[in-house]
Design an enzyme around this catalytic site. Structure first.
Site, mmCIF file in Angstrom:
data_model
loop_
_atom_site.group_PDB
_atom_site.id
_atom_site.type_symbol
_atom_site.label_atom_id
_atom_site.label_comp_id
_atom_site.label_asym_id
_atom_site.label_seq_id
_atom_site.Cartn_x
_atom_site.Cartn_y
_atom_site.Cartn_z
ATOM 1 N N PHE A 1 32.674 36.369 33.666
ATOM 2 C CA PHE A 1 34.245 36.641 34.398
ATOM 3 C C PHE A 1 34.606 38.139 33.723
ATOM 4 O O PHE A 1 34.318 38.417 32.551
ATOM 5 C CB PHE A 1 35.032 35.582 34.121
ATOM 6 C CG PHE A 1 35.654 34.794 34.654
ATOM 7 C CD1 PHE A 1 35.057 34.298 35.926
ATOM 8 C CD2 PHE A 1 36.984 34.311 34.710
ATOM 9 C CE1 PHE A 1 35.636 33.874 36.877
ATOM 10 C CE2 PHE A 1 37.528 33.303 35.871
ATOM 11 C CZ PHE A 1 36.770 33.136 37.087
ATOM 12 N N GLN B 1 51.381 37.986 34.391
ATOM 13 C CA GLN B 1 50.404 38.854 34.747
ATOM 14 C C GLN B 1 50.262 38.757 36.666
ATOM 15 O O GLN B 1 50.612 37.238 37.417
ATOM 16 C CB GLN B 1 49.123 37.365 34.349
ATOM 17 C CG GLN B 1 47.366 37.877 35.053
ATOM 18 C CD GLN B 1 46.314 37.003 34.592
ATOM 19 O OE1 GLN B 1 45.949 36.078 34.431
ATOM 20 N NE2 GLN B 1 46.133 38.269 33.449
ATOM 21 N N HIS C 1 47.186 38.585 39.378
ATOM 22 C CA HIS C 1 45.743 38.034 39.490
ATOM 23 C C HIS C 1 45.865 39.053 40.739
ATOM 24 O O HIS C 1 46.073 39.420 41.999
ATOM 25 C CB HIS C 1 45.325 36.692 39.666
ATOM 26 C CG HIS C 1 43.993 36.898 40.440
ATOM 27 N ND1 HIS C 1 43.512 36.618 40.667
ATOM 28 C CD2 HIS C 1 43.945 36.036 39.270
ATOM 29 C CE1 HIS C 1 42.047 36.853 40.323
ATOM 30 N NE2 HIS C 1 42.541 35.639 39.186
ATOM 31 N N LEU D 1 45.165 32.458 45.565
ATOM 32 C CA LEU D 1 44.444 32.991 45.282
ATOM 33 C C LEU D 1 42.767 32.882 45.869
ATOM 34 O O LEU D 1 42.092 31.857 46.313
ATOM 35 C CB LEU D 1 43.895 32.284 44.114
ATOM 36 C CG LEU D 1 42.682 32.257 42.272
ATOM 37 C CD1 LEU D 1 43.782 33.365 42.122
ATOM 38 C CD2 LEU D 1 43.149 31.531 41.498
ATOM 39 N N GLU E 1 38.436 34.501 40.045
ATOM 40 C CA GLU E 1 37.328 35.468 40.321
ATOM 41 C C GLU E 1 36.410 34.987 39.685
ATOM 42 O O GLU E 1 35.659 36.283 40.020
ATOM 43 C CB GLU E 1 38.055 35.411 38.892
ATOM 44 C CG GLU E 1 38.219 37.164 37.463
ATOM 45 C CD GLU E 1 38.526 36.986 36.522
ATOM 46 O OE1 GLU E 1 37.567 37.903 35.029
ATOM 47 O OE2 GLU E 1 39.533 36.442 36.280
ATOM 48 N N ARG F 1 42.078 41.401 34.255
ATOM 49 C CA ARG F 1 43.088 41.289 35.112
ATOM 50 C C ARG F 1 43.749 42.611 35.336
ATOM 51 O O ARG F 1 43.970 42.864 36.503
ATOM 52 C CB ARG F 1 43.495 40.086 35.190
ATOM 53 C CG ARG F 1 41.975 38.914 35.739
ATOM 54 C CD ARG F 1 42.960 37.342 35.365
ATOM 55 N NE ARG F 1 42.106 36.520 36.151
ATOM 56 C CZ ARG F 1 42.047 35.629 36.173
ATOM 57 N NH1 ARG F 1 43.607 35.109 35.570
ATOM 58 N NH2 ARG F 1 41.386 34.526 36.450
ATOM 59 N N HIS G 1 50.424 35.185 39.546
ATOM 60 C CA HIS G 1 50.075 34.191 38.711
ATOM 61 C C HIS G 1 49.692 33.023 37.572
ATOM 62 O O HIS G 1 49.435 32.605 37.831
ATOM 63 C CB HIS G 1 48.098 34.584 38.817
ATOM 64 C CG HIS G 1 46.845 33.627 38.007
ATOM 65 N ND1 HIS G 1 46.703 33.042 39.080
ATOM 66 C CD2 HIS G 1 46.045 33.924 37.149
ATOM 67 C CE1 HIS G 1 45.490 32.066 38.792
ATOM 68 N NE2 HIS G 1 44.926 33.299 37.958
ATOM 69 N N ARG H 1 46.197 37.660 30.328
ATOM 70 C CA ARG H 1 45.280 36.561 29.819
ATOM 71 C C ARG H 1 43.750 37.142 30.438
ATOM 72 O O ARG H 1 43.329 37.314 32.077
ATOM 73 C CB ARG H 1 45.691 35.359 30.597
ATOM 74 C CG ARG H 1 44.694 34.459 30.239
ATOM 75 C CD ARG H 1 45.398 32.457 30.345
ATOM 76 N NE ARG H 1 45.950 32.836 32.562
ATOM 77 C CZ ARG H 1 44.896 32.290 33.316
ATOM 78 N NH1 ARG H 1 43.659 32.266 32.573
ATOM 79 N NH2 ARG H 1 45.188 32.676 34.569
#
Length: 591
Positions: A122, A235, A237, A251, A254, A285, A350, A385
């Site tokens: 990730f 955040q 995304h 979404l 990821e 991100r 997100h 994050r």
């Protein structure tokens, strides 16, 4: 006075997602402590199900050099060092045990050929670290915790809106709200309360968040004196669906990039090679989201204003096995077969890195008897994050909040008391919108708020924009005092929307005020008029405190790391990386 359904518990958990369920399970684990969970939705329907890619933990099943120190390094670096180091240390050390514990309770993770929990790559993680169940990890986590909770002596209240936290002097004493179905009131007395109410992504027009994410817990905690921190850190995304319009913002995990998905602009260029040559699509991100935004601004965006995400170079069977949810979702909703063609993605709101300030070990807030865990809490993520850290977060700190709340409740010699005047005042407030059938429409105010936040306080910000946005929010707050609804209390969504909008207006104001104070760019906070990350600004967290005169922002020093942890962060590469050839990501990207 209105008929009031009344209950009393030792520990009351607000929120039935992963953090709330894990807290309730822990609070009830030793017996003799009465525990209840209150959910805004149905049990099993919480926003946790939308966390798809995996739970980050340094188990080392795929990449043996991984360790808690590496996870600590990655999380602090991704948070641009305004995280609480002790929160991150606790998290990195305990995440493996919490994931393995979940497996013991029945979670069915994907497996390596040797039968161990499979882990995937990730963005921003130095090793393949995310334990996953295809791309439905949040759903499996929630299912496992739900079955664990209902096997225990835990009372569950479903489809209840909590509108106010009640006090006994300076300490929390309970909560009050109503059943969404028929509007009858409920009073829940408690010795200790755990907030696990999630985030507030619905303040933005394009968001991956579900309808529940209106910031109820954070707003209620703030009103009774809990400190909120890092509210400017939102955040976006990088990969939300763009087309068709009905699914804008939904979404795209990821995990698509973790399994080899590549990003292209309209000129068929893998543009992430320019923005982060080392990590490319597996950059953090904040970097990927800004990169897509810049490509669109430069005229290199896709037809509907995003970037192309392509995983069709992988075999169809591989995609369907590793990403079954994404395959089915995009085929069903967008009529796009991701095994055969690319699809359009763009940044979507997100996650909230800011929230209720919570103690690293106990999750205690600044209000005695009130604890916070999960997205509603602040301290772990800093300015950005890492993907996968949220599911591990709710396991680690859900458990710790449950322990601390149980210990606090059992330490009290007598239960706190709630005076009738608090209850009567809240009943009157809850029913007041019915007195204004021709008042302001809550849906219209919500729509205008989303427009204001999306235009003036989204992925890129400036002082002029933020000030315009703040004025709009303050104007909407005045209009919101006159919100009214028609009809009765049975199945009246407009009534529910009144309280959601009040909470979102409050938290939007704090986001904007925090963004005005942080005169730099750091992580998820990008100021076009202050484009650089400034060392001086990195020394501070911005803390919001409620006062009768309005929000009071103070600068609080970021806690200084002890030498042994500072040494980890000072390394030129993450711990364990010196043992592995190639880039900072494992496995290396393949063309």
């Amino acid at each position: 006075m209105e008929t009031m359904e009344t209950h009393a518990f030792d520990v009351l958990v607000l929120g039935s997602g992963g953090a709330g369920l894990r807290a309730a399970v822990e609070a009830a684990s030793e017996g003799g402590v009465s525990v209840a969970i209150v959910g805004k939705s149905l049990l099993g329907k919480a926003h946790t199900v939308m966390a798809e890619g995996g739970a980050a933990a340094s188990i080392g099943n795929v990449d043996a050099p991984d360790s808690w120190q590496t996870h600590f390094y990655d999380t602090m670096k991704s948070g641009h060092y305004i995280n609480n180091y002790r929160t991150v240390e606790v998290f990195a050390k305990e995440a493996p045990a919490r994931v393995l514990e979940l497996e013991q309770w029945g979670a069915v993770f994907d497996r390596t050929p040797e039968g161990r929990i499979m882990q995937r790559a990730f963005g921003g993680h130095s090793f393949r670290r995310l334990a996953h169940i295809g791309d439905r990890t949040g759903m499996e986590l929630l299912r496992t915790l739900q079955y664990k909770a209902i096997s225990m002596d835990i009372k569950v209240f479903q489809e209840v809106t909590i509108t106010r936290l009640l006090m006994d002097g300076s300490r929390v004493a309970g909560a009050m709200g109503y059943y969404r179905a028929d509007g009858h009131f409920i009073l829940l007395k408690a010795k200790a309360i755990v907030l696990a109410t999630g985030g507030w992504g619905k303040v933005y027009k394009v968001t991956s968040n579900s309808w529940e994410s209106t910031g109820d817990g954070a707003a209620m905690a703030y009103r009774i004196g809990a400190d909120l921190k890092d509210m400017e850190m939102v955040q976006f995304h990088p990969t939300g669906m763009v087309w068709p319009p009905g699914v804008a913002g939904l979404l795209v995990t990821e995990g698509v990039r973790g399994e080899g998905g590549l990003l292209y602009n309209s000129e068929k260029e893998r543009f992430m090679k320019r923005y982060d040559p080392e990590r490319q699509e597996l950059s953090t991100r904040d970097v990927v989201a800004r990169s897509i935004f810049k490509e669109v601004q430069a005229g290199r965006g896709t037809p509907h204003g995003g970037a192309w995400l392509d995983i069709s170079h992988k075999k169809a069977d591989f995609i369907k096995q590793k990403l079954p949810g994404m395959y089915e979702q995009i085929l069903t909703l967008g009529d796009i077969d991701i095994t055969k063609q690319p699809f359009e993605v763009a940044p979507t709101c997100h996650y909230q890195m800011g929230g209720v300030q919570a103690h690293a070990e106990t999750c205690a807030t600044t209000v005695p008897g009130l604890f916070a865990a999960g997205e509603v809490a602040c301290g772990l993520h800093g300015a950005n994050r890492l993907g996968g850290n949220s599911l591990a977060d709710i396991l680690v700190f859900g458990r710790r909040a449950g322990i601390a709340a149980r210990d606090y409740a059992t330490s009290l010699k007598k239960a706190p008391e709630i005076d009738d005047t608090q209850v009567e005042a809240e009943v009157a407030r809850i029913l007041e919108p019915f007195n204004r059938p021709d008042g302001e429409n809550p849906y219209a105010i919500h729509q205008e708020l989303q427009e204001a936040m999306s235009t003036h306080a989204a992925i890129v910000r400036s002082e002029d924009d933020l000030k315009v946005g703040l004025n709009k929010i303050l104007s909407l707050k005045e209009r919101a005092k006159r919100m009214g609804i028609k009809g009765g209390r049975v199945y009246n969504p407009g009534w529910h929307a009144v309280f959601d909008v009040e909470n979102m207006l409050l938290l939007s104001e704090l986001i904007v005020r925090g963004a005005l104070e942080r005169k730099e760019s750091r992580g998820g906070h990008w100021r076009s008029d202050y484009p650089d990350e400034l060392p001086e600004m990195g020394k501070w967290n911005f803390v919001h405190q409620y006062s009768e005169d309005g929000d009071r922002i103070t600068r609080v020093p970021v806690p200084e790391m002890p030498p042994e942890l500072a040494e980890i962060c000072a390394r030129p590469v993450a711990p364990g990386r010196e043992k592995v050839a190639g880039s900072s990501q494992v496995p290396p990207r393949k063309e």
